[in-house]
Scaffold this motif. Structure first.
Motif, PDB file in Angstrom:
ATOM      1  N   ILE A 212       0.871  -1.170   0.000  1.00  0.00           N
ATOM      2  CA  ILE A 212       0.000   0.000   0.000  1.00  0.00           C
ATOM      3  C   ILE A 212       0.910   1.222   0.000  1.00  0.00           C
ATOM      4  N   PHE A 213       0.639   2.150  -0.900  1.00  0.00           N
ATOM      5  CA  PHE A 213       1.458   3.349  -1.053  1.00  0.00           C
ATOM      6  C   PHE A 213       0.662   4.588  -0.659  1.00  0.00           C
ATOM      7  N   MET A 214       1.323   5.462   0.084  1.00  0.00           N
ATOM      8  CA  MET A 214       0.761   6.766   0.434  1.00  0.00           C
ATOM      9  C   MET A 214       1.819   7.819   0.092  1.00  0.00           C
ATOM     10  N   PHE A 215       1.687   8.429  -1.080  1.00  0.00           N
ATOM     11  CA  PHE A 215       2.626   9.462  -1.496  1.00  0.00           C
ATOM     12  C   PHE A 215       2.014  10.825  -1.185  1.00  0.00           C
ATOM     13  N   TYR A 216       2.520  11.462  -0.172  1.00  0.00           N
ATOM     14  CA  TYR A 216       2.074  12.798   0.230  1.00  0.00           C
ATOM     15  C   TYR A 216       0.563  12.857   0.455  1.00  0.00           C
ATOM     16  N   SER A 217       0.055  11.887   1.203  1.00  0.00           N
ATOM     17  CA  SER A 217      -1.364  11.891   1.560  1.00  0.00           C
ATOM     18  C   SER A 217      -1.586  11.755   3.067  1.00  0.00           C
ATOM     19  N   LEU A 218      -0.609  11.249   3.815  1.00  0.00           N
ATOM     20  CA  LEU A 218      -0.788  11.069   5.261  1.00  0.00           C
ATOM     21  C   LEU A 218      -1.102  12.388   5.955  1.00  0.00           C
ATOM     22  N   GLU A 219      -0.520  13.476   5.493  1.00  0.00           N
ATOM     23  CA  GLU A 219      -0.724  14.773   6.142  1.00  0.00           C
ATOM     24  C   GLU A 219      -2.166  15.284   6.030  1.00  0.00           C
ATOM     25  N   TYR A 220      -2.988  14.629   5.218  1.00  0.00           N
ATOM     26  CA  TYR A 220      -4.392  15.018   5.065  1.00  0.00           C
ATOM     27  C   TYR A 220      -5.357  14.120   5.842  1.00  0.00           C
ATOM     28  N   ILE A 221      -4.840  13.111   6.510  1.00  0.00           N
ATOM     29  CA  ILE A 221      -5.684  12.129   7.206  1.00  0.00           C
ATOM     30  C   ILE A 221      -6.022  12.638   8.607  1.00  0.00           C
ATOM     31  N   ARG A 222      -7.310  12.705   8.902  1.00  0.00           N
ATOM     32  CA  ARG A 222      -7.791  13.280  10.157  1.00  0.00           C
ATOM     33  C   ARG A 222      -7.460  12.421  11.386  1.00  0.00           C
ATOM     34  N   ALA A 223      -7.597  11.128  11.299  1.00  0.00           N
ATOM     35  CA  ALA A 223      -7.309  10.228  12.435  1.00  0.00           C
ATOM     36  C   ALA A 223      -6.277   9.203  11.959  1.00  0.00           C
ATOM     37  N   PRO A 224      -4.997   9.590  11.885  1.00  0.00           N
ATOM     38  CA  PRO A 224      -4.000   8.732  11.240  1.00  0.00           C
ATOM     39  C   PRO A 224      -3.789   7.385  11.912  1.00  0.00           C
ATOM     40  N   LYS A 225      -3.836   7.324  13.220  1.00  0.00           N
ATOM     41  CA  LYS A 225      -3.628   6.044  13.910  1.00  0.00           C
ATOM     42  C   LYS A 225      -4.710   5.045  13.502  1.00  0.00           C
ATOM     43  N   HIS A 226      -5.948   5.462  13.555  1.00  0.00           N
ATOM     44  CA  HIS A 226      -7.071   4.603  13.182  1.00  0.00           C
ATOM     45  C   HIS A 226      -6.999   4.234  11.695  1.00  0.00           C
ATOM     46  N   TYR A 227      -6.727   5.217  10.854  1.00  0.00           N
ATOM     47  CA  TYR A 227      -6.678   5.005   9.406  1.00  0.00           C
ATOM     48  C   TYR A 227      -5.576   4.022   9.030  1.00  0.00           C
ATOM     49  N   LEU A 228      -4.383   4.227   9.576  1.00  0.00           N
ATOM     50  CA  LEU A 228      -3.265   3.325   9.268  1.00  0.00           C
ATOM     51  C   LEU A 228      -3.539   1.914   9.780  1.00  0.00           C
ATOM     52  N   GLY A 229      -4.187   1.802  10.938  1.00  0.00           N
ATOM     53  CA  GLY A 229      -4.569   0.481  11.443  1.00  0.00           C
ATOM     54  C   GLY A 229      -5.495  -0.239  10.480  1.00  0.00           C
ATOM     55  N   ARG A 230      -6.407   0.496   9.881  1.00  0.00           N
ATOM     56  CA  ARG A 230      -7.308  -0.091   8.887  1.00  0.00           C
ATOM     57  C   ARG A 230      -6.548  -0.503   7.634  1.00  0.00           C
ATOM     58  N   LEU A 231      -5.562   0.294   7.239  1.00  0.00           N
ATOM     59  CA  LEU A 231      -4.749  -0.082   6.078  1.00  0.00           C
ATOM     60  C   LEU A 231      -3.957  -1.353   6.367  1.00  0.00           C
ATOM     61  N   VAL A 232      -3.420  -1.471   7.560  1.00  0.00           N
ATOM     62  CA  VAL A 232      -2.676  -2.681   7.934  1.00  0.00           C
ATOM     63  C   VAL A 232      -3.568  -3.908   7.801  1.00  0.00           C
ATOM     64  N   ASP A 233      -4.834  -3.771   8.157  1.00  0.00           N
ATOM     65  CA  ASP A 233      -5.776  -4.890   8.036  1.00  0.00           C
ATOM     66  C   ASP A 233      -5.996  -5.305   6.578  1.00  0.00           C
ATOM     67  N   LEU A 234      -5.692  -4.427   5.635  1.00  0.00           N
ATOM     68  CA  LEU A 234      -5.850  -4.735   4.215  1.00  0.00           C
ATOM     69  C   LEU A 234      -4.618  -5.413   3.607  1.00  0.00           C
ATOM     70  N   LEU A 235      -3.544  -5.511   4.376  1.00  0.00           N
ATOM     71  CA  LEU A 235      -2.305  -6.097   3.864  1.00  0.00           C
ATOM     72  C   LEU A 235      -2.340  -7.615   3.879  1.00  0.00           C
TER      73      LEU A 235
END
Length: 168
Positions: free
Chosen positions: A82-105
């Motif tokens: 999963i790639f995030m090129f200059y998009s993390l800085e726009y995520i409102r709840a990064p801990k929750h969002y990244l945890g959800r991305l990890v579940d997609l791996l």
């Protein structure tokens, strides 16, 4: 030029092990990276909240592009990378969002994140006024240092092994 920048990303972050594997780009914009990843043999998917851009990726590039993480999760695809090129800085709840991305791996999958370094040398050491104006975007929610990224990633329960690479 988005295609030129994306070709650098493909060279740096993709290899032969990505052939025929599902990859996801969060914030894929017009799909430059996804199109090049497809040419390299990957099976790309995009996530883009801008409806016009998502429609372009779906219709013109023939690459599945979701408009929300919920839509992506609903499809139950698993991703090799999963790639995030200059998009993390726009995520409102990064801990929750990244945890959800990890579940997609997939097992042993990885997330590649590029984000501006809040401690950038051009901004903080050289005090470049032009870069000060360029660096900050009014739509961004947060900026991170390498140490902050490390802490954020280590706070995610399902993250597994974490490594943070930085470059100037």
């Amino acid at each position: 030029n988005g295609r030129l920048q994306s070709s650098d990303y493909v060279r740096e972050y993709m290899d032969g092990g990505d052939r025929s594997k599902n990859i996801l780009e969060v914030g894929c914009s017009w799909g430059y990276f996804l199109e090049l990843a497809k040419i390299q043999g990957a099976n790309p998917f995009g996530l883009e909240i801008n409806a016009v851009r998502a429609d372009y990726v779906n219709a013109q590039l023939k690459i599945p592009c979701f408009q929300s993480l919920e839509e992506c999760e609903h499809k139950k695809n698993k991703f090799h990378k999963i790639f995030m090129f200059y998009s993390l800085e726009y995520i409102r709840a990064p801990k929750h969002y990244l945890g959800r991305l990890v579940d997609l791996l997939e097992k042993n999958g990885e997330i590649v994140i590029l984000t501006p370094n809040v401690k950038d040398v051009l901004k903080d050491v050289w005090l470049n006024p032009g870069f000060q104006d360029f660096f900050y975007n009014e739509s961004s929610i947060a900026y991170y240092s390498p140490q902050a990224i490390q802490k954020l990633l280590l706070s995610i329960e399902n993250i597994g092994r974490v490594s943070v690479a930085t470059r100037q």
